[in-house]
Each structure stands twice: as C-alpha cells, then as structure tokens.
Motif scaffolding. Structure first.
Motif, PDB file in Angstrom:
ATOM      1  N   ILE A  65      -7.879   1.966   4.820  1.00 20.11           N
ATOM      2  CA  ILE A  65      -7.724   0.987   5.913  1.00 20.11           C
ATOM      3  C   ILE A  65      -7.644   1.719   7.249  1.00 20.11           C
ATOM      4  O   ILE A  65      -8.286   1.322   8.224  1.00 20.11           O
ATOM      5  CB  ILE A  65      -6.447   0.135   5.690  1.00 20.11           C
ATOM      6  N   GLU A  66      -6.871   2.807   7.276  1.00 23.21           N
ATOM      7  CA  GLU A  66      -6.721   3.561   8.526  1.00 23.21           C
ATOM      8  C   GLU A  66      -8.059   4.143   8.984  1.00 23.21           C
ATOM      9  O   GLU A  66      -8.404   4.056  10.170  1.00 23.21           O
ATOM     10  CB  GLU A  66      -5.707   4.686   8.331  1.00 23.21           C
ATOM     11  N   ILE A 102      13.697  -3.800   8.136  1.00 21.06           N
ATOM     12  CA  ILE A 102      13.738  -2.340   7.920  1.00 21.06           C
ATOM     13  C   ILE A 102      12.938  -1.987   6.660  1.00 21.06           C
ATOM     14  O   ILE A 102      12.187  -1.007   6.626  1.00 21.06           O
ATOM     15  CB  ILE A 102      15.198  -1.840   7.817  1.00 21.06           C
ATOM     16  N   LEU A 158      -2.920   3.565   2.207  1.00 22.21           N
ATOM     17  CA  LEU A 158      -3.455   2.955   3.429  1.00 22.21           C
ATOM     18  C   LEU A 158      -4.618   3.747   4.036  1.00 22.21           C
ATOM     19  O   LEU A 158      -5.224   3.295   4.999  1.00 22.21           O
ATOM     20  CB  LEU A 158      -2.346   2.822   4.476  1.00 22.21           C
ATOM     21  N   LEU A 185       5.776   0.326   4.821  1.00 24.55           N
ATOM     22  CA  LEU A 185       4.524   0.693   5.506  1.00 24.55           C
ATOM     23  C   LEU A 185       4.397   2.217   5.616  1.00 24.55           C
ATOM     24  O   LEU A 185       3.331   2.782   5.347  1.00 24.55           O
ATOM     25  CB  LEU A 185       4.503   0.057   6.900  1.00 24.55           C
ATOM     26  N   ILE A 186       5.497   2.856   5.976  1.00 24.08           N
ATOM     27  CA  ILE A 186       5.482   4.326   6.098  1.00 24.08           C
ATOM     28  C   ILE A 186       5.252   4.967   4.726  1.00 24.08           C
ATOM     29  O   ILE A 186       4.463   5.903   4.578  1.00 24.08           O
ATOM     30  CB  ILE A 186       6.795   4.826   6.747  1.00 24.08           C
ATOM     31  N   HIS A 196       1.733   4.719   3.648  1.00 24.76           N
ATOM     32  CA  HIS A 196       0.881   5.686   4.371  1.00 24.76           C
ATOM     33  C   HIS A 196       0.960   7.053   3.692  1.00 24.76           C
ATOM     34  O   HIS A 196      -0.061   7.695   3.465  1.00 24.76           O
ATOM     35  CB  HIS A 196       1.325   5.807   5.829  1.00 24.76           C
ATOM     36  N   PHE A 197       2.193   7.476   3.365  1.00 21.71           N
ATOM     37  CA  PHE A 197       2.348   8.825   2.826  1.00 21.71           C
ATOM     38  C   PHE A 197       1.822   8.974   1.400  1.00 21.71           C
ATOM     39  O   PHE A 197       1.486  10.086   0.992  1.00 21.71           O
ATOM     40  CB  PHE A 197       3.804   9.285   2.948  1.00 21.71           C
ATOM     41  N   ILE A 252     -10.180   1.384  10.347  1.00 19.02           N
ATOM     42  CA  ILE A 252      -9.735   0.970  11.689  1.00 19.02           C
ATOM     43  C   ILE A 252     -10.232   1.971  12.740  1.00 19.02           C
ATOM     44  O   ILE A 252     -10.781   1.587  13.762  1.00 19.02           O
ATOM     45  CB  ILE A 252      -8.186   0.842  11.739  1.00 19.02           C
ATOM     46  N   GLU A 284      -8.237  15.790  12.957  1.00 12.15           N
ATOM     47  CA  GLU A 284      -8.060  14.860  11.843  1.00 12.15           C
ATOM     48  C   GLU A 284      -9.442  14.487  11.343  1.00 12.15           C
ATOM     49  O   GLU A 284     -10.442  14.962  11.862  1.00 12.15           O
ATOM     50  CB  GLU A 284      -7.257  13.644  12.291  1.00 12.15           C
ATOM     51  N   VAL A 337      10.405  -3.578   5.421  1.00  9.76           N
ATOM     52  CA  VAL A 337       8.967  -3.698   5.690  1.00  9.76           C
ATOM     53  C   VAL A 337       8.456  -2.435   6.394  1.00  9.76           C
ATOM     54  O   VAL A 337       7.417  -1.874   6.023  1.00  9.76           O
ATOM     55  CB  VAL A 337       8.670  -4.958   6.550  1.00  9.76           C
ATOM     56  N   VAL A 338       9.218  -1.969   7.400  1.00  9.84           N
ATOM     57  CA  VAL A 338       8.830  -0.751   8.131  1.00  9.84           C
ATOM     58  C   VAL A 338       8.784   0.440   7.165  1.00  9.84           C
ATOM     59  O   VAL A 338       7.814   1.218   7.149  1.00  9.84           O
ATOM     60  CB  VAL A 338       9.817  -0.477   9.302  1.00  9.84           C
TER      61      VAL A 338
END
Lengths: 177, 273
Positions: B31-32, B13, B28, B19-20, B23-24, B35, B163, B15-16
């Motif tokens: 990287i995004e 949990i 990231l 990651l979020i 992002h905020f 990708i 976006e 780790v998830v």
C-alpha cells in the motif's frame, strides 16, 4: 456515510500534497505554514474529536511514508498533540471564538514540534549525530515562524468560515422583561 | 462518562499502535509503495508550481539589485570569453593527445534524471540541514553518496539516504554534506589545494584546514577532487568568495558560494558510478 469518508479523504490528500510539495517551495515565512495542523484544529473544534483523530492518523501515515525518520514519528506526534489540544479545548477554550482558535493552533504547533523533535533526539541519541534541536536557536526561530504563519492563516480562515458558515456566529441569550 | 472517554482514548491508541505494527511487519508495504508511486508525479508538478511562485517572488524583490548585477555579469562574461578562448586551445590539444593515447572520453556520464518532490519539510529541516527529496530511489539504481547535479552540470549535493522509490539529497550547504574538493589555483605555480568542504549555516560551503603556504584567491573555482568513491573528479561546486588567513593562525579557511541556485532546483540528475 461513504460520501463523507470519501470527501474527508479527498481533502486530506489535497492538504497533504500541498503541505509536502507546494508550501515548502513558497518564499519566506509562507514555507513554514502547516496546513495539516490548521485543518486539525478546525476539525477538532467544528466537527468532533473522532474525525480529527482519523485525520491525524491519515496525515501522520502519509507524512511517515515520505519521511526518512523511523515510521510512526509523525503519526504519534500528531496524535499525542491532538490529545493534548483536545484536553485544552474541552477544559479551557470551550467557545469557538477567535482567541480559542489562535490559542489552540499555537499549542498544537508547539506540542507537535516539541514531541517530534524529542522523538528525533531520542532516536539520534543512540547514533553519533548531534541532533537535539531544542537547544538550538534555529529550532525556536523556525518554530516561531511556523506558529506565526499558522496563526495568521487561522485568523484569516476564522473570518472566512464565519462569513460562509453559521457555526462560528455568536449566540446571545436575551433576557425578556 | 470519564470511564467511557478513557476507554475511547485506549481504542485510539490501539489503532495507532496497530498501524505502526502493521508497517513494521511489512503488511502495509504494497500500500505504501502504491501511494508513493501514485503521488510522485503530482508531487513533482505541484512542487514546480510552488518553486515558480518562489522564483517570481524573488525576481520581484531582487529587481532593485538588477542593474548592479548586470554590470557585474558583463565584467564576468568578458572574463569568461577570454578564458573560454584559452580553454578552446587546451581542449583541441587535449583531444589530439587523447586520440594518440586512445583514451576514452571521460564526459560520457551515466545519469538518472529525477524530479524534486519536496524540500526541507520535515523536522530536521532547519537551515543547517537543507535537503531535498527526489522521486527516484533504490529501484532506479541510486545509492548513498552519489553526486547530484543541476541542469548546468553544477554539483548541488549528494544522496544521503535512499528508499525504494525516493531519495533524500543533502544540499552542498547542508552541514552534514561533506565533499572532497580541489581549489583550481594551479595558475599560482603550485599544486592544487585539496580539502574537505562542508555546508555552513545552510547558506555557503566552508573549506577548513588549508595550510598557510597555499595561495588561494577570491573567485577561484572549487571542484570535486575525485577522492570519494562515488563522486567523479572535476564537478564544479562553486567559487571562493572569502578567504580568512589570519597571520597568527596555523590554517586558513575559505568560504565557497555554490554556483547552483539551490532554491530553484526542480529537476536534478544523479551521476551513477
């Protein structure tokens, strides 16, 4: 170790690209096939939870980047559905029979779609658009198509795996007289 | 045993959540973006392959109806030839008048070509909410509300969300896609019928609240009215296939069938203002 990570990443990307661009363009019920969920069920049952977790993390991250929903919706839905399916796998469907695979795929698709739809609803609730898909017949029709196509794919993959791998072969204990 | 399993779940949990969080706080983002940029060409090519498979499947299933379709098309072609001849005269006349008035030609649109990289893939992709994702975004000058056309210049939808590198396009059949339209029924000796068209069940476009005094007929064309800030006037949407005008009703409704084949769309052009 690194080759294993690379291999996993490679297959994840291949499946993600197919899931995002190839499958939706296919005709009829084939477009509702969810390759990532099928892969996650097979990884969970044939490898381990840890690998399945990293796969769900990677798949959720990639889906979130390309989605127009707030970041994290796919990540969290895939992860929570994985936790629930892992519980079912450890507690009830412990063998690697076809029925276990089909049931786990059914529940993974169901949990994942309901979690995601619920999250979208909560998000949209504060907006002004009507969005609660769970009460719309179309949601259930779409979910049914998705579950059916996933189950058919798992059914075929199960026998394909059984043909090439020994992991799914039944083991019988013979009692000696 | 149970405790160690619970501990592990908390780790997952965390780790998830991390990651979020990353992002905020935009760590990231590079990287995004990388990708998305790396994946875009592959996604559009693979989408094209899937779409071609879909087309050949549709062709196989539709073969039975082909003879009927050919007959209808022959009739329509003859009608169009007659109309084209008439329009040629009008065009020549129009050109002369423009020369006199020193008007700029209005057909020089600025546009951005985009590849479709995905369609109806996410959760809000039930039939009423048909959309596609194209590989151009804010960076390429796109914005919400711009018109999206197919190769023949027929309107297929409008941009709903943008976006940095990708955009979401609501197809004309999407119930969230509303367009200011005109029905080309001026030949009936009246003003053109205007209204707001909205996608219906992901299959057609519905035009509501047409006064009973307006005479509309099956086969008439629906075009954009130009009342929307970012969508030019005169872009063809489709033709009327059904008119519902009950004598007891205050309003009549019309069903418009889009002229563009929305399932076979792989390249789209976005009209810039």
């Amino acid at each position: 170790m690194y080759s294993k990570i690379f291999l996993n990443l490679f297959f994840l990307i291949i499946l993600f690209v197919l899931r995002l661009s190839f499958v939706p363009a296919l005709p009829s019920w084939l477009s509702r096939l969810d390759l990532l969920i099928i892969a996650l069920v097979f990884i969970l049952t044939l490898v381990d939870f840890k690998t399945a977790f990293w796969w769900s993390l990677g798949a959720g991250f990639l889906l979130d980047i390309f989605s127009f929903l707030p970041f994290g919706f796919y990540l969290v839905s895939l992860f929570l559905a994985l936790l629930a399916v892992n519980f079912l796998f450890n507690s009830f469907f412990t063998n690697r029979s076809l029925y276990s695979f089909l049931t786990l795929t059914f529940f993974y698709t169901l949990f994942y779609r309901i979690l995601l739809s619920g999250a979208v609803y909560i998000w949209q609730f504060f907006g002004d658009r009507e969005f609660f898909k769970i009460f719309i017949l179309e949601f259930w029709r779409d979910l049914g198509a998705s579950i059916a196509s996933n189950l058919i794919a798992v059914f075929m993959l199960f026998y394909l795996f059984g043909f090439f791998s020994k992991k799914l072969k039944p083991v019988f204990l013979i009692k000696r007289k | 045993m149970l405790k160690s399993r619970e501990k592990n779940i908390f780790k997952y949990i965390a780790v998830v959540g991390l990651l979020i969080f990353l992002h905020f706080i935009k760590i990231l983002s590079p990287i995004e973006d990388a990708i998305i940029n790396v994946f875009r060409p592959a996604l559009s090519k693979i989408y094209t392959v899937g779409s071609e498979l879909n087309i050949s499947y549709s062709e196989q299933t539709n073969k039975k109806d082909l003879i009927k379709v050919i007959d209808e098309l022959k009739k329509e072609r003859n009608k169009l030839i007659a109309e084209k001849t008439k329009l040629e005269f009008v065009r020549e006349e129009n050109e002369k008048l423009r020369q006199y008035l020193k008007f700029f030609t209005t057909e020089n649109y600025n546009y951005v070509l985009a590849n479709v990289i995905s369609q109806n893939v996410f959760i809000d992709a039930q039939k009423q909410n048909q959309y596609i994702i194209i590989d151009k975004g804010r960076k390429d000058g796109l914005a919400d509300g711009l018109a999206v056309l197919d190769g023949q210049g027929v309107l297929v939808g409008k941009i709903a969300e943008v976006e940095e590198n990708i955009s979401k396009v609501f197809l004309v059949t999407n119930q969230d896609c509303k367009l200011a339209v005109l029905i080309q029924n001026q030949a009936a000796g009246q003003e053109r019928t205007a209204g707001i068209a909205q996608g219906d069940l992901g299959l057609t476009v519905k035009l509501d609240f047409i006064p009973q005094t307006q005479k509309i007929e099956i086969g008439q064309l629906a075009v954009t009215s130009g009342l929307e800030e970012k969508i030019k006037r005169g872009l063809v949407i489709g033709k009327i296939v059904q008119v519902n005008s009950g004598s007891n009703e205050v309003w009549q409704t019309a069903v418009i069938e889009p002229l563009a084949n929305l399932n076979e769309l792989v390249i789209a052009s976005v009209l810039l203002p």
